[in-house]
Design a protein around this motif. Structure first.
Motif, short mmCIF file in Angstrom:
data_model
loop_
_atom_site.label_atom_id
_atom_site.label_comp_id
_atom_site.label_asym_id
_atom_site.label_seq_id
_atom_site.Cartn_x
_atom_site.Cartn_y
_atom_site.Cartn_z
N ASP A 93 31.60 45.23 33.65
CA ASP A 93 30.47 44.09 35.13
C ASP A 93 31.53 42.85 33.94
O ASP A 93 31.30 42.02 35.04
N GLU A 94 32.17 42.59 33.16
CA GLU A 94 32.68 41.14 32.69
C GLU A 94 34.12 41.16 33.54
O GLU A 94 34.84 39.73 34.10
N PHE A 95 34.77 42.44 33.69
CA PHE A 95 36.02 42.24 34.49
C PHE A 95 35.63 42.24 35.54
O PHE A 95 36.81 41.67 36.36
N GLU A 96 34.96 42.41 36.14
CA GLU A 96 34.66 42.69 37.46
C GLU A 96 33.66 40.95 38.56
O GLU A 96 34.16 40.30 39.01
N ASP A 97 32.86 40.65 37.10
CA ASP A 97 32.83 38.90 37.29
C ASP A 97 34.32 38.20 37.36
O ASP A 97 33.88 37.42 37.48
N GLN A 98 35.16 37.62 36.16
CA GLN A 98 36.26 37.17 36.12
C GLN A 98 37.09 38.00 37.48
O GLN A 98 38.52 36.87 37.33
N GLY A 99 37.18 38.79 38.20
CA GLY A 99 38.04 39.42 39.23
C GLY A 99 39.21 39.69 38.95
O GLY A 99 40.00 39.84 39.71
N PHE A 100 39.07 40.53 37.74
CA PHE A 100 39.71 41.66 37.78
C PHE A 100 40.14 42.93 38.19
O PHE A 100 41.19 43.29 38.28
N ILE A 101 38.90 43.28 38.51
CA ILE A 101 39.10 44.65 38.77
C ILE A 101 37.91 44.41 40.29
O ILE A 101 37.04 43.40 39.85
N SER A 102 37.57 45.19 41.09
CA SER A 102 36.99 45.52 42.56
C SER A 102 35.68 46.34 41.99
O SER A 102 35.56 46.29 41.29
N SER A 103 34.96 45.86 43.01
CA SER A 103 33.56 46.04 42.85
C SER A 103 33.14 48.02 42.68
O SER A 103 32.98 48.83 41.93
N GLN A 104 34.74 48.46 43.39
CA GLN A 104 34.89 50.10 43.28
C GLN A 104 36.12 50.45 42.06
O GLN A 104 34.51 51.25 41.35
N GLU A 105 36.58 49.39 41.19
CA GLU A 105 36.70 49.77 40.23
C GLU A 105 35.64 49.91 39.14
O GLU A 105 35.78 50.35 38.55
N ARG A 106 35.13 49.04 39.11
CA ARG A 106 34.15 48.89 38.51
C ARG A 106 33.12 49.68 38.28
O ARG A 106 32.84 50.96 36.75
N GLY A 107 33.21 50.69 39.72
CA GLY A 107 31.55 51.62 39.51
C GLY A 107 33.09 52.86 39.14
O GLY A 107 32.04 53.87 38.26
N ARG A 108 33.93 52.82 39.28
CA ARG A 108 34.63 53.78 38.55
C ARG A 108 34.58 54.48 37.06
O ARG A 108 34.98 55.03 36.75
N LEU A 109 34.63 53.27 35.93
CA LEU A 109 34.68 52.86 35.60
C LEU A 109 33.30 52.78 34.35
O LEU A 109 33.24 54.51 33.53
N ILE A 110 31.95 52.73 35.55
CA ILE A 110 30.97 53.57 34.70
C ILE A 110 30.91 54.56 35.07
O ILE A 110 30.01 55.12 33.83
N GLU A 111 31.42 55.43 35.99
CA GLU A 111 31.16 57.02 36.08
C GLU A 111 32.02 58.08 35.64
O GLU A 111 31.19 58.53 34.48
N LYS A 112 33.17 56.95 34.77
CA LYS A 112 33.51 57.45 33.62
C LYS A 112 33.13 57.52 32.26
O LYS A 112 32.96 58.71 31.06
N ALA A 113 32.57 55.53 31.88
CA ALA A 113 31.90 55.89 31.03
C ALA A 113 30.38 56.74 30.70
O ALA A 113 29.94 57.69 29.49
N THR A 114 29.88 56.97 31.87
CA THR A 114 28.67 57.79 32.02
C THR A 114 28.64 59.22 31.66
O THR A 114 28.24 59.78 30.81
N ALA A 115 29.88 59.68 32.35
CA ALA A 115 30.51 60.67 31.77
C ALA A 115 30.53 61.42 30.17
O ALA A 115 30.18 61.93 29.14
#
Length: 73
Positions: free
Chosen positions: A38-60
């Motif tokens: 969330d922080e990386f997306e808020d700061q503009g380091f990653i896109s919302s799609q990249e954030r979604g992939r990170l969340i999927e990986k963390a959830t798995a």
């Protein structure tokens, strides 16, 4: 978007993913990974799609970590 900062941010996330802090349980690791995404997306380091992939990986990872808990030995 600064590619160096993005690379550093993703390296930080991957480090926590692969090597959680000492005494960090699965839930704490999961929450920290989500917070970083969330922080990386808020700061503009990653896109919302990249954030979604990170969340999927963390959830798995979290699902694998708690699989079988409470089922006894």
């Amino acid at each position: 978007m600064n590619d160096i900062r993005k690379t550093q941010a993703l390296a930080t996330w991957e480090k926590l993913f692969s090597h959680p802090e000492i005494r960090m349980d699965a839930e704490e690791q999961y929450e920290a990974l989500l917070h970083l995404a969330d922080e990386f997306e808020d700061q503009g380091f990653i896109s919302s799609q990249e954030r979604g992939r990170l969340i999927e990986k963390a959830t798995a990872l979290y699902a694998r970590s708690i699989e079988g808990i409470g089922e006894g030995t």
